[in-house]
Design a protein around this motif. Sequence first.
Motif, short mmCIF file in Angstrom:
data_model
loop_
_atom_site.label_atom_id
_atom_site.label_comp_id
_atom_site.label_asym_id
_atom_site.label_seq_id
_atom_site.Cartn_x
_atom_site.Cartn_y
_atom_site.Cartn_z
N ARG A 189 -5.97 4.86 -11.18
CA ARG A 189 -7.68 5.10 -10.66
C ARG A 189 -8.40 3.87 -11.60
N LEU A 247 6.80 5.38 -12.96
CA LEU A 247 6.54 5.85 -11.32
C LEU A 247 5.12 7.38 -11.72
N ILE A 279 0.70 -1.62 -0.04
CA ILE A 279 0.35 -0.10 -0.10
C ILE A 279 1.06 1.43 0.15
N ALA A 280 2.22 1.02 0.40
CA ALA A 280 2.69 2.46 0.48
C ALA A 280 3.09 2.54 -1.01
N LEU A 301 -6.29 1.53 -5.37
CA LEU A 301 -7.88 1.40 -4.05
C LEU A 301 -8.40 2.45 -4.35
N SER A 302 -8.57 3.47 -4.07
CA SER A 302 -9.28 5.03 -3.85
C SER A 302 -9.90 4.53 -5.67
N ALA A 358 -2.06 2.39 -3.88
CA ALA A 358 -3.02 3.81 -2.79
C ALA A 358 -3.84 3.95 -3.93
N LYS A 359 -3.08 4.77 -5.21
CA LYS A 359 -4.90 4.66 -6.56
C LYS A 359 -5.66 4.01 -6.51
N THR A 378 -10.20 -3.88 3.45
CA THR A 378 -8.82 -4.18 3.00
C THR A 378 -7.63 -5.56 3.58
N GLN A 434 -18.25 2.17 -3.96
CA GLN A 434 -19.56 3.39 -3.17
C GLN A 434 -20.91 3.60 -4.18
N GLN A 460 -19.01 -2.16 0.29
CA GLN A 460 -17.94 -1.78 1.75
C GLN A 460 -16.61 -2.90 1.15
N VAL A 461 -15.56 -2.12 1.11
CA VAL A 461 -14.52 -2.42 1.14
C VAL A 461 -13.74 -3.56 1.83
N GLU A 507 -12.28 1.73 -4.33
CA GLU A 507 -13.15 2.67 -2.95
C GLU A 507 -14.49 3.54 -3.73
N ILE A 517 6.25 12.27 -7.62
CA ILE A 517 7.50 12.13 -7.08
C ILE A 517 8.66 12.64 -9.06
N VAL A 560 2.85 3.94 -3.76
CA VAL A 560 0.94 5.29 -4.15
C VAL A 560 0.53 4.31 -5.55
#
Lengths: 339, 339
Positions: B295, B275, B72-73, B81-82, B78-79, B97, B89, B94-95, B85, B279, B75
């Motif tokens: 995303r 990347l 998850i670190a 996941l967003s 992480a994106k 993790t 929604q 529900q998600v 989510e 960054i 990015v």
Amino acid sequence: MKNKITLKELSKLLNVSVSTVSKALNDSPEISQKTVERVKELAALHNYRPNPVAVNLKSSRSGTIGVIIPNIANVFFAKVLSGIEAKAQEEGLQVITYISNESYDREVQIIDHLTSGFVDGVLLSIAEETQRKRAFDHIYHLIDYDIPVVLYDRINYDMPVDKVGVDDAESFKKVTTKLIKKGVKKIGVVSTILHLVNGKERIRGYQEALLPSMKEHIAASTRREFLDEKIHEILIDDKVEAVLCCDTESTMRVYRYAYEHNIRIPEDLKVVGFLNEEITSFLTPSISYIEQNPRKIGKGAMKLLGKRLKGEAELNKTTEKIIKTKLVNLESTTFDSEH
Amino acid sequence: MKNKITLKELSKLLNVSVSTVSKALNDSPEISQKTVERVKELAALHNYRPNPVAVNLKSSRSGTIGVIIPNIANVFFAKVLSGIEAKAQEEGLQVITYISNESYDREVQIIDHLTSGFVDGVLLSIAEETQRKRAFDHIYHLIDYDIPVVLYDRINYDMPVDKVGVDDAESFKKVTTKLIKKGVKKIGVVSTILHLVNGKERIRGYQEALLPSMKEHIAASTRREFLDEKIHEILIDDKVEAVLCCDTESTMRVYRYAYEHNIRIPEDLKVVGFLNEEITSFLTPSISYIEQNPRKIGKGAMKLLGKRLKGEAELNKTTEKIIKTKLVNLESTTFDSEH
DNA sequence: CTGAAAGCGCTTACAG
DNA sequence: CTGAAAGCGCTTACAG
């Protein structure tokens, strides 16, 4: 493999009652050793798993906690989440993720949803917009519902809940003092998060550490064009020798400003950033930065919530846990190492 | 506000049966308009919310989906996941993790846990270690349980499930071709992810685009000290004019290597990174990079899973969705803009 | 030691 | 139009 086997089906196969099967699987002392073995053997054979939804309905707990994250693309929060997840794992809890995107409306919506009983507890870092508006009714509403809430990271609010955060003021105070001891006379601060509690706290720490003879140099704005102007003021007009950055964005702006104006780091300007290791390792030259230990924040928050859920925490007393930051020294800065 | 009100309590207050209250709240045509109003009014007054756990038990669905994230670190994830989510929604899901931390054992454990019926479906990006081992039994196990699985990002496996990923080979092929057209003769590749499908695919694309007359220059290793050696070989010995980096780590190593050896970017060396935007915006000078649109990957994966869950997808047919990457051109490179 | 019964909070055929 | 009954899959007092 289509249908999962149920207690009832097991009981039929074993010619015992559902109650007996349930008790046997739960190692009830009421049941004979022989039966327990028989039941467990068949259960294993069929790979029986109790339906968690049914178990939850009985126990009237959902076995899950909700985590509200303002911005998951921020590696800081991603790491907090990973700490939360690790700790929740230990405690046998599920983590349901909600992303507020720093939006007040979304946060209200999430919290409204959470009052339905989806979760046994909530970990919350308050959205930026909510902080700007200072509108916290929805959070109090959650508390009124007797759903335990733990605030993480963005914590300096006067709410009757547990909190886990960072020593924002202290960290900036320490760095400032350190720079002063090194003989640096003009120290500035850059921030794009003046409206967030953490941003305010960091500046407070800086101010407290300044000597009476020293002037404040603060460049703060949430708008990029204004920020660059203000960075110009403190770097070029005021000629500060060191600058503390309150957040990733401001660190980046300072860094780029220095690059574009041939200001050498650290010879002409010492830079201390508030950002994560990954980004720092990309910077050439590198800078010093304050490491916040986000995983530890996540674990700490989950731990406090776990205690609440297990009733191990005192009812009318809240806990506030502060995770110490660490100043990390990189090649091209002039700090001494800190261990 | 302690206890949530239930249907039963409402029915008592209204002097009607539980069934009637339930039907009224669900707008059943069986119930008179008057009763519906009476019931809804009181429900609103008491802020009644159906207990989701009970509803789930009836419908034998949990209303949640599980997302397994390798790291998850990063990015990128992480994106993703967003995106997941946001789409979940929309669909009212529900998600939950789970973070595998690129570990095979952890992934097995998570999947084992998921077969208990916690979730209705799973979004999975396969852990690095699992890919190394080529041990996928646990994933097939999940499929055998008739839990719909959608693979995202790390997808080039021959599994009978839906997939959403990136045009890895294509993206490197296009960039390489572009460089060749620009007159660049020596093009190299750096990678720390040769063992991942995505890494292999990217290299394949590069190889396919090279002209017969051109030599391959590949610097690949998962170990930093070896990688630096190999970077040395292609940058110093082979004198490549451009280098494509397969991942964040290798981009960073190349970047730093160039900085330390006074190789100017882009005059001496053109660098294309794989990347994320954040960054890149830190790099001075900036480089070109391939934007993967994480995303969109997340949303796409959730969308496919949603269709499966609603039975809208064909049973014996899987869908593979490829999200196009985009080459983003920054100040100090010599690419034309692409729109 | 085993089992029948009640119940967690809901939904939904079925009867009236 | 309303309500009694059964049931989702489990647990747990209670009776035998």
